[in-house]
Design an enzyme around this catalytic site. Structure first.
Site, PDB file in Angstrom:
ATOM      1  N   HIS B  69      20.428  -0.555  56.969  1.00 16.61           N
ATOM      2  CA  HIS B  69      19.417   0.046  57.612  1.00 16.61           C
ATOM      3  C   HIS B  69      19.457   1.513  56.766  1.00 16.61           C
ATOM      4  CE1 HIS B  69      23.022   2.375  59.853  1.00 16.61           C
ATOM      5  NE2 HIS B  69      22.135   3.284  59.653  1.00 16.61           N
ATOM      6  N   ASP B 100      24.480  -5.167  58.310  1.00 19.88           N
ATOM      7  CA  ASP B 100      24.328  -4.046  58.168  1.00 19.88           C
ATOM      8  C   ASP B 100      24.779  -3.192  56.964  1.00 19.88           C
ATOM      9  OD1 ASP B 100      22.710  -1.583  58.254  1.00 19.88           O
ATOM     10  OD2 ASP B 100      23.632  -0.850  60.198  1.00 19.88           O
ATOM     11  N   SER B 179      25.629   7.076  57.834  1.00 16.06           N
ATOM     12  CA  SER B 179      25.653   5.774  58.023  1.00 16.06           C
ATOM     13  C   SER B 179      25.789   5.480  56.468  1.00 16.06           C
ATOM     14  CB  SER B 179      24.132   5.289  58.242  1.00 16.06           C
ATOM     15  OG  SER B 179      23.940   5.245  59.441  1.00 16.06           O
TER      16      SER B 179
END
Lengths: 485, 484
Positions: B69, B100, B179
């Site tokens: 992402h 992911d 992230s």
């Protein structure tokens, strides 16, 4: 303490003395109502109070709305004093959202004058005023007429003549009478889609007459789903000559008056002799241009068969649609249940219930938040010849050793029990009397093939234990299909 | 702030800048993504370019590992080293939207000078301490937060929206920007930070090493294949009565097969009513779980750890005895695309005479808002969720939706203009967007569209539709009428 009798006496004198009050037919109602708990239908939910207006239509008889007094446990009827009269629910008509409340105290009749209802519909020139009591104060609000035409009724699925009125605020209470000069043209049933809904006096008078003479003509649902024909290309494809007119019948719902007479693919051109335009509207002598769906329940034709003209197979046919009364209980998923207690059964810790709109209404804005499968079934519901035929769901599980492993089941549609299909709660009741060998085997609708298996040998003991443990005095409410009409 | 404290800060700051960073910290990099996705409502249009940042770390082979992402929809991707103002262009080498995770390569190898690859560790123990590294929003410098491993479990991976994979919960703060950053224990990476829960404070999740290794092994041959699917719908068998009904011996666990998906390898091996007792040598409990490194986790973990095409032994209880099969793992990409969030792909659509058609996929249904799975129209949800459960063969069809109409004189009087499922065109059943395109190319005087709601129909004058079609495209600014 000595002063109390004097206070009561004064109050009583005050009621007796107010027969000459303005609007002597106007009253306020406060209903304490109590529904069954939709999740645990063996108990009653907390009572709530609703307030609204009423009008005296006969000596000691108050007309108000069904939505105000349904499931009432106690009704207070006020004039413009603090003291109240006890009202007794005499009649509830969920089809028209009307109710009659009887006040037996003779002083009430002496303090009020029954109203005369004027059967005329409001017209644009009328100055419409809604009346109600707010505490002891009379309120009158000016309204504007939006339109009068057959509309969906408050309680599920039939079209009835009604008027939409514009109000400055939504604060006009249910049951408020609406006048034009000294003529009473109807009562407000509620507020929907930014408009007040008026039940016209003509419909009220018709219903009152039917209640009094015991000949209820009821209401009908034609039973067609249709699409409009605006597109000349579609009209040409359907073989329809000339400009697009009439509507294309998509579906004819089994169990309705149209079933067996009309067919999917028919183009409905005329109803009762009136030509339908490509939107399905006809010019009604009373209402003006209105959708044909309300024709059946129009006070000029209610209870009668009527002629329709359809375009089928390249030619016009004249057919007769018989009158067939529709009752809520006919629906596979009833949009309204007359019985205040849901039909349910607790068996072996599984809570079964027949699906109805009331169950879905537990979800706020249920049409976009209730379980989609249940919504879909409600939307596709059709009247059934077999009144016992309903959708049965497991609403939830009561945790116990017996139900261990199934605790998370909820809102599942039941397809079968012990090798037999389930088409209603009665199949659940009888199904549990006939185990499959040593087991009770329930088949869930989705995914096809999914099962719930219970131990048939321990069933009776588990049933007793679970009912006792969860304080369930009434393990089922499953009166015969003719009950609760 | 007191003058003394200000002085202390002024002294410390240059010292920090001058201090030689530890190699581990230097290997944690910042990513800038200038991303542009598509407008699903008008699938021929792109949306505005957006800029967001994330974290990543250096792997063996001169690659950077981060979250999918962080790099999704990238038009331009840039890397930034710690305490270095330069930005370095990068490209996405591999991406696993399911897990992911993404592997990124700097275009200039000089970016990697002085950066050491971080070694990969293993699944951390419960209650052990881990440190999360990254560049969370709200500051420029590298952030390090310590936390305890509080749970190891199966979790929904929000990025694909449809995948449940192993994940680790920690109370180390994981915020936007973190992230893709490494989660480290004893100098080794034990996971990749990836998601939090908005409603919970001090709860973050990271992708554990078994999932990371699965992706790295998968791409070792230069191609990403993905995670295997299970072609079965099953129920747990915690009910004692159900187990007795099936005459399962107490020693036999497992789950019962309710439904088998057509065209799956399972459809050749299994029957409804079979009890799947073990998979890949792992005994399945009646709760559908296996013992995995001291944790009880769903048995589908066995599939998640296998690569595509791997043969897994399985045991099935059928007709009172144990039978042994070999299941070859497979992936149903169509099904994945139907139920998952999609990235880096233009939405599929067809425009004909102003009628906009799209496949009934999650991508389209999400136009109905965050609660689309209950808030979309009943007919759409029925075809999307319920029909495949009632009839597994429905899973093979791709319902096509008339999503809207770009008004023009050729279509302005149609009866239906949005959210109708096309059942047939000119009498031909439509089970996919390509079939619809072919049906609309038929030489007929009129195109008859029948929808899934019984009896509903629309008719287009085919000649006029053909004539107006290019003009409608020009009028509404569509350069292409389809992306099938």
């Amino acid at each position: 303490m000595r002063t109390i009798p004097w206070i009561l006496l004064l109050a009583s004198l005050s009621v007796e003395a107010s027969a000459e009050r303005p609007l002597p037919w106007l009253c306020r109602l406060t209903a304490t109502t109590q529904d069954f708990d939709d999740h645990r239908p063996w108990i009653k939910a907390d009572p709530v109070q609703r307030s609204g207006a009423g009008v005296v239509i006969r000596p000691g008889l108050v007309l108000t709305t069904a939505s105000l007094v349904r499931s009432s446990t106690y009704i207070r009827v006020f004039l413009d004093e603090v003291v109240h009269y006890t009202g007794l629910l005499e009649r509830v008509d969920f089809y028209t959202d009307l109710a009659l409340v009887r006040v037996e105290d003779g002083r009430f009749a002496r303090s009020t004058s029954p109203i005369h209802l004027d059967p005329a519909l409001p017209v644009e020139e009328d100055t419409l005023v809604a009346h109600w009591l707010e505490g002891q104060t009379r309120r009158s609000d000016r309204l504007g007429l939006i339109r009068c035409e057959p509309e969906w009724s408050t309680f599920g699925g039939i079209k009835l003549p009604a008027c939409q009125l514009e109000a400055k605020s939504s604060g006009v209470p249910t049951g408020s009478p609406v006048s034009a000069g000294n003529r009473i043209l109807g009562i407000i049933s509620g507020y929907e889609n930014d408009a007040l809904q008026l039940v016209p006096s003509r419909l009220i008078e018709d219903r009152l007459a039917e209640f009094e003479n015991g000949k209820d003509r009821g209401f009908a649902r034609l039973g067609v789903r249709y699409q409009e024909i605006h597109d000349p290309t579609l009209a040409t494809h359907l073989g329809l000559p000339g400009e697009p007119a009439g509507v294309l019948l998509r579906e004819v719902v089994p169990g309705t008056p149209a079933h067996g007479v009309l067919l999917p693919g028919d183009i409905l051109l005329r109803a009762g002799g009136f030509a339908l335009d490509s939107s399905g509207m006809y010019r009604d002598p009373v209402f003006g241009p209105i959708p044909f769906g309300g024709y059946l329940n129009h006070w000029n034709h209610r209870g009668q068969s009527f002629k329709v003209t359809v375009f089928r197979g390249g030619r016009e046919l004249e057919l007769t649609i018989p009158w067939k009364t529709f009752e809520y209980r006919q629906d596979l998923v009833p949009q309204h249940a007359l019985d205040p207690q849901p039909r349910y059964a607790v068996r072996g810790g599984l809570v079964f219930r027949e699906l109805d709109l009331r169950y879905l209404e537990q979800w706020q804005t249920w049409w976009k938040s209730a379980p989609p499968r249940l919504r879909y079934l409600a939307d596709r519901s059709a009247p059934q010849d077999d009144l016992a035929r309903k959708v049965v769901i497991i609403t939830h599980i009561l945790p116990d050793d017996y139900t261990s492993g199934y605790e998370n089941l909820e809102n599942e549609v039941i397809a079968g029990l012990n090798g037999r299909p389930v088409h209603g709660l009665d199949n659940i009741l009888t199904g549990f009397e006939h185990p499959l060998g040593d087991f009770h085997v329930l088949e869930l609708e989705t995914p096809a093939g999914r099962r719930v298996v219970l131990d048939g040998r321990k069933y009776a003991e588990a049933q007793r234990r679970i009912l006792d443990h969860y304080h369930i005095d009434q393990p089922e409410h499953a009166p015969g299909v003719d009950a609760g009409r | 702030m007191s003058p003394t404290l200000l002085l202390a800060c002024a002294l410390l700051l240059p010292l920090t800048l001058l201090a030689k960073p530890a190699p581990l910290e230097q290997s944690v990099v910042k990513l800038h993504n200038h991303a542009q996705d598509w407008d699903v409502y008008s699938p021929w249009n792109t949306n505005d370019v957006e800029h967001f940042t994330g974290s990543g770390f250096v792997l063996e082979g001169g690659r950077i590992l981060t979250n999918a992402h962080v790099v999704s929809w990238a038009k331009r991707l840039e890397l930034e080293r710690r305490l270095d103002p330069r930005r370095w262009a990068a490209t996405v080498e591999f991406v696993s939207h399911e897990a992911d995770l993404a592997v990124v390569k700097p275009e200039d190898p000089a970016f990697l000078e002085g950066l050491k690859p971080l070694p990969l560790g293993d699944l951390p123990a419960l209650h052990s301490v881990v440190t999360t590294y990254g560049y969370p929003a709200g500051g420029q410098s590298l952030s390090m937060t310590k936390g305890v491993v509080s749970r190891i479990e199966y979790n929904l991976y929000v990025h694909p929206g449809s995948m449940y994979l192993l994940s680790v919960q920690t109370d180390a703060a994981i915020n936007p920007g973190n992230s893709g950053g490494p989660v480290v224990q004893d100098g080794k990476v034990v996971g990749v930070a990836f998601q939090g829960i908005g409603s919970l404070e001090n709860v973050g999740f990271f992708i554990p090493i078994p999932v990371v290794r699965h992706v790295l092994e998968d791409i070792a041959d230069g191609r990403y294949d993905g995670f295997p699917d299970l072609g079965l719908r099953y129920s747990e068998l915690q009910s004692k009565a159900y187990r007795e009904f099936l005459a399962l011996p107490p020693s036999v666990g497992g789950v019962i097969v309710d439904q088998i998906l057509p065209n799956s390898p399972e459809s050749k091996l299994f029957r409804p009513g079979d009890v799947l007792v073990s998979l890949g040598g792992k005994a399945i409990g009646n709760d559908g779980k296996i013992l995995y490194r001291g944790h009880r986790l769903p048995f589908t973990l066995v599939l998640d750890e296998a690569q595509l095409g791997k043969e897994l032994p399985c045991e099935v209880w059928r007709e009172g005895k144990l039978q042994r099969f070999t299941l070859t793992t497979y992936r149903d990409l169509d099904r994945y695309r139907k139920y998952s969030n999609l990235y880096d792909l233009q939405p599929r659509y067809l425009v004909y005479a102003g009628l906009v058609f799209m496949p009934l996929q999650r991508e389209f249904l999400q136009l109905f808002g965050p609660h689309w799975y209950v808030g979309a129209e009943d007919e759409l949800l029925h075809h999307f969720f319920t029909l495949p459960l009632l009839e597994p063969e429905a899973e093979l069809r791709e319902p096509v939706v008339l999503t809207r109409v770009l008004p023009d004189r050729v279509n302005a009087r149609l009866s239906y203009t949005s959210n109708m499922i096309v059942d047939k065109v000119n009498g031909r059943r439509i089970d996919g967007l390509a079939e619809l395109a072919a049906a609309l190319e038929q030489q007929v005087p009129r195109h008859v569209l029948e929808y899934s709601i019984p009896g509903s129909i629309d008719v287009l004058d085919a000649e006029e539709a053909r004539r107006r079609h290019p003009e409608i495209l020009t009028l509404y600014g569509l350069s292409k009428d389809r992306n099938l």
